[in-house]
Scaffold this motif. Structure first.
Motif, PDB file in Angstrom:
ATOM      1  N   UNK A   6      16.557  22.521 -28.017  1.00 48.22           N
ATOM      2  CA  UNK A   6      15.873  22.507 -29.309  1.00 48.22           C
ATOM      3  C   UNK A   6      16.266  21.233 -30.052  1.00 48.22           C
ATOM      4  N   UNK A   7      15.311  20.344 -30.241  1.00 44.32           N
ATOM      5  CA  UNK A   7      15.565  19.105 -30.981  1.00 44.32           C
ATOM      6  C   UNK A   7      15.147  19.284 -32.433  1.00 44.32           C
ATOM      7  N   UNK A   8      16.092  19.164 -33.354  1.00 44.01           N
ATOM      8  CA  UNK A   8      15.788  19.313 -34.779  1.00 44.01           C
ATOM      9  C   UNK A   8      15.496  17.943 -35.374  1.00 44.01           C
ATOM     10  N   UNK A   9      14.291  17.790 -35.885  1.00 41.90           N
ATOM     11  CA  UNK A   9      13.902  16.562 -36.586  1.00 41.90           C
ATOM     12  C   UNK A   9      13.973  16.846 -38.088  1.00 41.90           C
ATOM     13  N   UNK A  10      14.952  16.276 -38.767  1.00 42.11           N
ATOM     14  CA  UNK A  10      15.151  16.548 -40.188  1.00 42.11           C
ATOM     15  C   UNK A  10      14.239  15.662 -41.035  1.00 42.11           C
ATOM     16  N   UNK A  29      13.863  33.800 -43.127  1.00 44.57           N
ATOM     17  CA  UNK A  29      14.299  34.409 -41.859  1.00 44.57           C
ATOM     18  C   UNK A  29      15.824  34.513 -41.788  1.00 44.57           C
ATOM     19  N   UNK A  30      16.528  33.893 -42.750  1.00 43.34           N
ATOM     20  CA  UNK A  30      17.992  33.970 -42.747  1.00 43.34           C
ATOM     21  C   UNK A  30      18.546  33.386 -44.045  1.00 43.34           C
ATOM     22  N   UNK A  52       9.116  33.951 -34.420  1.00 41.67           N
ATOM     23  CA  UNK A  52       9.217  32.855 -33.462  1.00 41.67           C
ATOM     24  C   UNK A  52      10.642  32.770 -32.912  1.00 41.67           C
ATOM     25  N   UNK A  53      10.776  32.847 -31.604  1.00 37.94           N
ATOM     26  CA  UNK A  53      12.108  32.914 -30.989  1.00 37.94           C
ATOM     27  C   UNK A  53      12.923  31.640 -31.230  1.00 37.94           C
ATOM     28  N   UNK A  54      12.257  30.488 -31.226  1.00 37.64           N
ATOM     29  CA  UNK A  54      12.983  29.234 -31.442  1.00 37.64           C
ATOM     30  C   UNK A  54      13.543  29.166 -32.848  1.00 37.64           C
ATOM     31  N   UNK A  55      12.732  29.539 -33.845  1.00 39.69           N
ATOM     32  CA  UNK A  55      13.181  29.488 -35.234  1.00 39.69           C
ATOM     33  C   UNK A  55      14.284  30.512 -35.491  1.00 39.69           C
ATOM     34  N   UNK A  56      14.131  31.682 -34.879  1.00 41.26           N
ATOM     35  CA  UNK A  56      15.169  32.706 -35.033  1.00 41.26           C
ATOM     36  C   UNK A  56      16.477  32.254 -34.383  1.00 41.26           C
ATOM     37  N   UNK A  57      16.352  31.512 -33.288  1.00 42.84           N
ATOM     38  CA  UNK A  57      17.557  30.993 -32.627  1.00 42.84           C
ATOM     39  C   UNK A  57      18.248  29.961 -33.504  1.00 42.84           C
ATOM     40  N   UNK A  58      17.470  29.129 -34.194  1.00 43.89           N
ATOM     41  CA  UNK A  58      18.062  28.173 -35.134  1.00 43.89           C
ATOM     42  C   UNK A  58      18.857  28.901 -36.215  1.00 43.89           C
TER      43      UNK A  58
END
Length: 276
Positions: free
Chosen positions: A57-61, A104-105, A237-243
């Protein structure tokens, strides 16, 4: 000739396929997530990004200079996730702008402070003094609660966290309140007795709540916890939840405590605790 043409087509398709299915060094497919924040302090997300990268997962800020653009950008698909706002601000904003966004968090509590270049104690602020404070709904309500906690004003028992100056019940020192855009509150310090400045803006101005504020809020109620938000359609979304999980991990909490020395407090609670 036909064999040569077929070979060229196969190679071209292979190259295109490789570009669409980028993989990490561990062989996992890589996904890029655009994360919107307000201000220039990205230390926590830089820490989380290193962990996320190992999982593909690449986070682009994407940094914004105000509190409006990160939500509108999220609603308009310009970014995928944002993390910059309190529950109170978020609730008001999505209602006023009719946006389908959800948290989501939870992330941190960023304590708000009262700062002054003239006084070292809130008790020294004289009658008739001017105090600057943010003019947006959630920050102003929070500022008023902080001023009450400091003993400068009294609010009604049923005070709305998004309340405004009209709800002040008692103002024994006849303080003149000067509402302004949140980003201007540090610049007002030379012209007022004190200024109520939220955490992120204080940090950008080189101020520390624990070292520079003459009064700082204690760990408060849930309206002032910061959150990670997404579009409602992406809440599972699994990716966002993983973040979110990577953020709410023990090592991230330890990093926040060590890096910010109490000026940022990791606060990971269930969404039901913030009314969602």
């Amino acid at each position: 000739m036909k064999k040569l043409l077929l070979s060229i087509i196969i190679v071209a398709l292979a190259i295109i396929g490789a570009g669409c299915a980028e993989k990490t060094s561990e062989g996992k497919e890589s996904t890029t997530v655009k994360l919107g924040v307000s201000g220039t302090d990205t230390r926590i997300w830089d820490f989380v990004a290193k962990k996320a990268e190992k999982e593909g997962i690449n986070i682009e800020i994407v940094s914004f200079s105000d509190y409006v653009a990160p939500n509108t950008a999220l609603a308009e698909d310009e970014i995928d996730v944002n993390a910059f706002q309190t529950v109170a601000y978020f609730d008001v904003f999505i209602k006023e702008h009719n946006l389908d966004l959800v948290p989501i968090a939870t992330t941190v509590l960023a304590p708000m402070g009262i700062y002054s270049e003239k006084y070292k104690d809130v008790k020294d602020i004289p009658d008739g003094a001017k105090i600057a404070l943010p003019n947006d709904a959630s920050n102003q309500g929070r500022a008023l609660l902080l001023l009450q906690e400091a003993g400068l004003i009294e609010l009604p028992k049923d005070f709305d966290p998004n309340g405004d100056l009209t709800q002040i019940k008692e103002n024994p020192k006849n303080i003149e309140f000067v509402p302004m855009v949140p980003a201007q509150t540090p610049r007002a310090l030379p012209d007022v007795a004190a200024s109520v400045i939220n955490n992120g803006i204080a940090g950008d101005a080189g101020l520390s709540p624990l070292e520079d504020a003459i009064f700082v809020e204690s760990e408060t109620a849930t309206p002032y916890l910061n959150i990670i938000a997404v579009q409602e359609k992406d809440k599972d979304n699994k990716t966002y939840k993983r973040l979110a999980e990577l953020y709410q991990s023990e090592d991230t909490a330890e990093f926040i405590e060590k890096e910010y020395k109490g000026n940022m407090i990791p606060t990971f609670v269930p969404l039901s605790n913030i009314g969602w």
